[in-house]
Write an enzyme that holds these catalytic residues in place. Sequence first.
Site, PDB file in Angstrom:
ATOM      1  N   GLU A  17      -1.650  26.007  71.710  1.00 17.05           N
ATOM      2  CA  GLU A  17      -1.448  24.649  72.204  1.00 17.05           C
ATOM      3  C   GLU A  17      -0.925  23.719  71.115  1.00 17.05           C
ATOM      4  O   GLU A  17      -1.310  23.813  69.951  1.00 17.05           O
ATOM      5  CB  GLU A  17      -2.752  24.094  72.776  1.00 17.05           C
ATOM      6  N   CYS A  18      -0.065  22.801  71.525  1.00 17.99           N
ATOM      7  CA  CYS A  18       0.491  21.826  70.580  1.00 17.99           C
ATOM      8  C   CYS A  18      -0.347  20.557  70.517  1.00 17.99           C
ATOM      9  O   CYS A  18      -0.104  19.683  69.694  1.00 17.99           O
ATOM     10  CB  CYS A  18       1.917  21.468  70.976  1.00 17.99           C
ATOM     11  N   GLY A  19      -1.330  20.448  71.405  1.00 20.58           N
ATOM     12  CA  GLY A  19      -2.190  19.273  71.408  1.00 20.58           C
ATOM     13  C   GLY A  19      -2.046  18.417  72.644  1.00 20.58           C
ATOM     14  O   GLY A  19      -2.954  17.666  73.005  1.00 20.58           O
ATOM     15  N   ASN A  71       1.734  18.277  64.857  1.00 20.77           N
ATOM     16  CA  ASN A  71       1.663  18.121  66.309  1.00 20.77           C
ATOM     17  C   ASN A  71       1.112  16.759  66.702  1.00 20.77           C
ATOM     18  O   ASN A  71       1.548  16.163  67.694  1.00 20.77           O
ATOM     19  CB  ASN A  71       0.795  19.226  66.922  1.00 20.77           C
TER      20      ASN A  71
END
Length: 244
Positions: free
Chosen positions: A238-240, A132
């Site tokens: 969350e992907c970041g 990510n």
Amino acid sequence: MSKFYIENINLLNSEKKNNILSELNLLLSNYSAEERISWALSHLPHTQIMSSSFGIQSTVLLHLIIKKKPDIPVILIDTGYLFPETYNFIDFLTNKFHLNLKVFRSTISSAWQEARYGKLWEKGIEGIDFYNNINKVQPMNFALNELSVQTWFAGLRHDQSKSRNLLPYLSIKKGIFKILPILDWSKDKIKDYLKENNLDTHPLYNDGYSSVGDTHTTKKHMPGMLEEETRFFGLKRECGLHEN
């Protein structure tokens, strides 16, 4: 509160900044999504963008914002692993709404990444976080710097996951104002807006997907699953992009 004063929030100490943000969030909590967008366009710094994953319900925020600012840059982070249906959906919406689409991606191609690191998404939470960072966080940081972004519109909602349940309407991250106009919208309100405005949903919605990201870390929404469990094997939501 004037635009000039809001722009200078970043010059204040943390306590004063947080107090002002609390006041503004209270104000925004009493506004509709349309009013929040109008307020942000008028009061927040004018180098404004919105981000979009072009996911299942992404059309809603796109439609709300481009009605008021048709030429707003729309940032897409292309990992190289999106579903074919997502790429087709991006083309369709870009043509339909004449979007000012800005595509950013990693400086390392997906094939080169696999040659160098292997399939990072198969290497647990550390591998996913590294993936990510390379494919989403770094390209987004580059986009924000390249476009000198001061205000960022995003379509996060409280009901999407536990990690998003306490998000404010307005925050400041790394000096950038981040505004979430549909934060308090429910799934039903999203569906109603799509129907009332005759808007398109992602092609995979009818195939059982409630959330769509990369092909290798997205699952169909099965009975009993939370929406957040359809992403990253349930290890994280969350992907970041919206964590820091």
